[in-house]
Design a protein around this motif. Structure first.
Motif, PDB file in Angstrom:
ATOM      1  N   CYS A 208      -5.630   0.543  -3.997  1.00 55.26           N
ATOM      2  CA  CYS A 208      -4.417   1.119  -4.066  1.00 55.26           C
ATOM      3  C   CYS A 208      -3.989   0.178  -5.531  1.00 55.26           C
ATOM      4  O   CYS A 208      -3.460   0.560  -6.305  1.00 55.26           O
ATOM      5  N   TYR A 275      -1.722   7.304  -2.866  1.00 52.34           N
ATOM      6  CA  TYR A 275      -1.023   8.137  -1.564  1.00 52.34           C
ATOM      7  C   TYR A 275      -2.237   8.429  -0.837  1.00 52.34           C
ATOM      8  O   TYR A 275      -2.141   8.122   0.442  1.00 52.34           O
ATOM      9  N   TRP A 276      -3.109   9.059  -1.330  1.00 51.45           N
ATOM     10  CA  TRP A 276      -4.260   9.597  -0.769  1.00 51.45           C
ATOM     11  C   TRP A 276      -5.051   8.021  -0.103  1.00 51.45           C
ATOM     12  O   TRP A 276      -5.358   8.139   1.223  1.00 51.45           O
ATOM     13  N   HIS A 279      -3.183   7.005   2.502  1.00 48.42           N
ATOM     14  CA  HIS A 279      -3.197   8.010   3.877  1.00 48.42           C
ATOM     15  C   HIS A 279      -4.551   7.902   4.710  1.00 48.42           C
ATOM     16  O   HIS A 279      -4.465   7.978   5.779  1.00 48.42           O
ATOM     17  N   THR A 280      -5.638   7.728   4.108  1.00 46.73           N
ATOM     18  CA  THR A 280      -6.548   7.497   4.747  1.00 46.73           C
ATOM     19  C   THR A 280      -7.224   6.064   4.940  1.00 46.73           C
ATOM     20  O   THR A 280      -8.534   5.832   5.246  1.00 46.73           O
ATOM     21  N   SER A 281      -6.395   5.077   5.134  1.00 40.68           N
ATOM     22  CA  SER A 281      -6.529   3.877   5.569  1.00 40.68           C
ATOM     23  C   SER A 281      -7.033   3.403   6.865  1.00 40.68           C
ATOM     24  O   SER A 281      -7.332   2.580   7.344  1.00 40.68           O
ATOM     25  N   VAL A 284      -2.393   4.618  12.170  1.00 41.47           N
ATOM     26  CA  VAL A 284      -1.884   6.095  12.557  1.00 41.47           C
ATOM     27  C   VAL A 284      -0.871   5.624  13.316  1.00 41.47           C
ATOM     28  O   VAL A 284      -0.824   4.279  14.106  1.00 41.47           O
ATOM     29  N   THR A 289      -0.666  10.486  13.843  1.00 45.00           N
ATOM     30  CA  THR A 289      -0.464  10.902  12.533  1.00 45.00           C
ATOM     31  C   THR A 289      -0.486   9.591  11.474  1.00 45.00           C
ATOM     32  O   THR A 289      -0.146   8.510  11.694  1.00 45.00           O
ATOM     33  N   PRO A 290      -1.436  10.012  10.476  1.00 43.56           N
ATOM     34  CA  PRO A 290      -1.676   8.875   9.375  1.00 43.56           C
ATOM     35  C   PRO A 290      -0.270   8.342   8.801  1.00 43.56           C
ATOM     36  O   PRO A 290       0.658   9.212   8.336  1.00 43.56           O
ATOM     37  N   THR A 291      -0.136   7.191   8.579  1.00 40.68           N
ATOM     38  CA  THR A 291       1.469   6.790   8.074  1.00 40.68           C
ATOM     39  C   THR A 291       1.150   5.555   6.780  1.00 40.68           C
ATOM     40  O   THR A 291       2.220   5.264   6.382  1.00 40.68           O
ATOM     41  N   GLY A 293       0.345   6.419   3.587  1.00 40.19           N
ATOM     42  CA  GLY A 293       0.447   7.029   2.391  1.00 40.19           C
ATOM     43  C   GLY A 293       1.495   6.062   1.475  1.00 40.19           C
ATOM     44  O   GLY A 293       1.178   5.853   0.313  1.00 40.19           O
ATOM     45  N   SER A 372      11.915   7.066  -0.933  1.00 40.59           N
ATOM     46  CA  SER A 372      11.410   6.930   0.765  1.00 40.59           C
ATOM     47  C   SER A 372      12.226   5.914   1.332  1.00 40.59           C
ATOM     48  O   SER A 372      12.681   6.213   2.355  1.00 40.59           O
TER      49      SER A 372
END
Length: 590
Positions: A208, A275-276, A279-281, A284, A289-291, A293, A372
């Motif tokens: 990132c 963000y992706w 999200h895929t790090s 959760v 739920t992935p958190t 992002g 956010s």
């Protein structure tokens, strides 16, 4: 200042409130207390940018229109009563204002990233969340080190007879800083963001950061392409000056509009990619739920700003070179010396535009975080979930419209402020030339202090109205719709409408700022290109048209298109028709 200020506040609150002790505040909630620091930075940056912009462009327009076009004297000639105000304006508008702007961007980015990092760590039940909270401070501490190394790496070849391209030297230093940023960012993520719950998450966040660093580099390259006269866009703009003032304005507006496309595409790809990756790090919450992002976009913003100190250095290069050229002209040095400072000045115009582009890009990335963080704060204070803003709700959509309108109204008022102040400068310079005819023969000295006084007092006075608009509007809109929501059974309506207002205003503002910044820098360098001897050189009709475009570049700080009230009088006046015959140009009104 940003790093030390936030670190000291964090430490004071940590000790004073006994954070993490039984019954006391949790460390993940501590960053919420720092929001006021970011607001203070934004508040000062608004007025520094606004006041600095009015000061520098009013002095610039007044000095150029009367000095170059009416009297036919060179730029920065000591006979011009507005020359000192013009040179001081470079420092006020491009040094102080840009410094305040990037200070605000860095402070807001650090605080919003600390809030998001703390929130994510809390949701994921990470045992020690301090790494995620303090990570932004570590990144920007490294920025000071790597930017300093990049600055000290700037060296000429050592051959005094050879003139190396100043831009290429600065670019080499920036490349060194970029490489060191990639290395230190990777080390920082492994050190601060490693957690047993997701062992590979730090690698995703490092990527990132790489996205952000690449975004910064691409932004710098795009702005350089559109504003450096070595490239086609500025040369095409200069060529349009050979057919008149109108075609110069049209070509400049067209170039500015076109220049918004690539940066927006780059920012869009950066936000989605970061963000992706976040999200895929693998991080959760309790429900799986992935958190990660939002924190991924925060890390990308940190990456983009991880070379901010060096970029700000490039920005300072512009006013230094500009003032050096002024000293050369006022001390009547040989033309060969002025030619060298003109080259430096042209590069300075590019670096100033580059820094503005960099600040716009970082603000665009940071704005996603601020939305956010804003929604998290509302949810915390209201104890009601606030996860999305639905623009299909009529009141929310109206808030968006009001936000977009705010940008145009603010820009119009800022432009009017520049226009009124520039008219005062023009009238004062004309008065001095009439009442002191010995100025042109060096027998009388101009009253430089009078012009400095005019622009200083006017910039302070004129920034109140647009500044108040920006500050009061969200408060009024939020209050009105909160009352409406209270009576219609929608308790968060005011917060939702303000969120839409901020979103739409930010999107409109990013596009507006990209357009104005690039068009202004291109107009300035098109004039510089002609002054190198191209298309007839100084004093030619092409040069006069380019001067019109350059004075139009005051829109880097504001924007409006108005017709001159005295259009016909201007067209029929042989003294002023040469630069007032374009319908979109309204300064000065005779």
């Amino acid at each position: 200042m940003a790093v030390i200020g936030i670190a000291i506040l964090y430490a004071i609150f940590y000790v004073w409130l006994g954070v993490d002790s039984p019954g006391a505040m949790k460390v993940t909630d501590l960053p919420l207390l720092l929001v006021g620091y970011g607001f203070g930075a934004s508040f000062v940056a608004l007025f520094a940018q606004l006041g600095g912009g009015i000061y520098t462009k009013a002095a610039d327009v007044g000095a150029d229109l009367v000095g170059k076009v009416e009297q036919g004297i060179p730029e920065d000639d000591p006979r011009n009563p507005a020359v000192i105000a013009d040179l001081v304006g470079d420092n006020v508008g491009d040094c102080a204002a840009r410094g305040a702007d990037l200070f605000e961007s860095i402070a807001a980015e650090i605080i919003s990233a600390m809030i998001l990092g703390g929130t994510m760590a809390q949701r994921c039940k990470i045992e020690d969340p301090s790494g995620f909270i303090l990570f932004p401070l570590v990144v920007h501490s490294f920025d000071l080190v790597i930017s300093s190394v990049g600055i000290f790496s700037i060296r000429n070849k050592g051959d005094l007879g050879a003139i190396e391209d100043p831009m290429s030297i600065l670019q080499k230093g920036y490349s060194v800083t970029i490489i060191l940023a990639v290395l230190t960012f990777g080390l920082s993520t492994r050190w601060m963001l490693y957690t047993e719950q997701a062992p590979s998450a730090w690698l995703n966040f490092a990527l990132c950061g790489l996205v952000g660093i690449m975004t910064a580099y691409i932004f710098v390259w795009i702005t350089k392409y559109y504003t450096d006269y070595k490239h086609e866009p500025v040369r095409t703009l200069a060529l349009s000056s050979s057919t008149g003032h109108g075609t110069n304005i049209i070509a400049g507006v067209s170039l500015g509009l076109e220049s918004t496309a690539l940066p927006v595409l780059v920012i869009s790809v950066a936000i989605v990619s970061a963000y992706w990756l976040g999200h895929t790090s693998g991080l959760v919450d309790e429900s799986g739920t992935p958190t990660g992002g939002l924190f991924g976009t925060a890390v990308a913003t940190m990456g983009m700003l991880s070379t901010a100190a060096y970029v700000l250095t490039m920005d300072m290069f512009g006013p230094i070179a500009d003032n050096a050229g002024g000293i050369v002209e006022m001390s009547q040095q040989p033309e060969s010396v002025r030619e060298i400072t003109d080259v430096l000045d042209a590069v300075g115009n590019t670096t100033k535009a580059t820094t503005k582009g960099f600040a716009i890009g970082s603000a665009a990335l940071a704005s996603f975080l601020l939305f956010s963080a804003y929604m998290d704060e509302v949810a915390t204070f209201a104890n009601v979930p606030f996860n999305q803003v639905d623009i299909a709700i009529p009141e929310v959509f109206v808030g968006g419209l009001l936000g977009s309108m705010l940008i145009y109204l603010f820009s119009a008022w800022a432009c009017s402020a520049v226009g009124r102040t520039a008219q005062e400068v023009v009238n004062e310079v004309r008065r001095q030339f009439i009442e002191r005819p010995g100025i042109m023969d060096y027998k009388e000295k101009p009253d430089y202090g009078r012009c400095v006084s005019i622009v200083a007092s006017a910039s302070l006075r004129e920034m109140i109205k647009p500044g108040a608009l920006a500050i009061i509007s969200p408060i009024v809109v939020g209050f009105v719709f909160r009352v409406l929501g209270y009576y219609t059974g929608h308790p968060l309506l005011g917060a939702k409408v303000v969120a839409a207002m901020l979103m739409f205003a930010t999107v409109s503002g990013i596009l507006m700022a990209l357009f104005l910044n690039t068009a202004g820098g291109a107009w300035d360098n098109a004039k510089k290109y002609i002054e190198t001897g191209a298309l007839g050189g100084k004093g030619s009709d092409s040069h006069k048209a380019a001067v019109t475009g350059d004075t139009r570049s005051f829109q880097r700080h504001c924007w409006t298109i108005t017709s001159c009230t005295y259009q016909n009088a201007c067209n029929n006046n042989p003294c002023h028709g040469s630069y007032l015959s374009v319908s979109v140009y309204s300064l000065p009104k005779i």
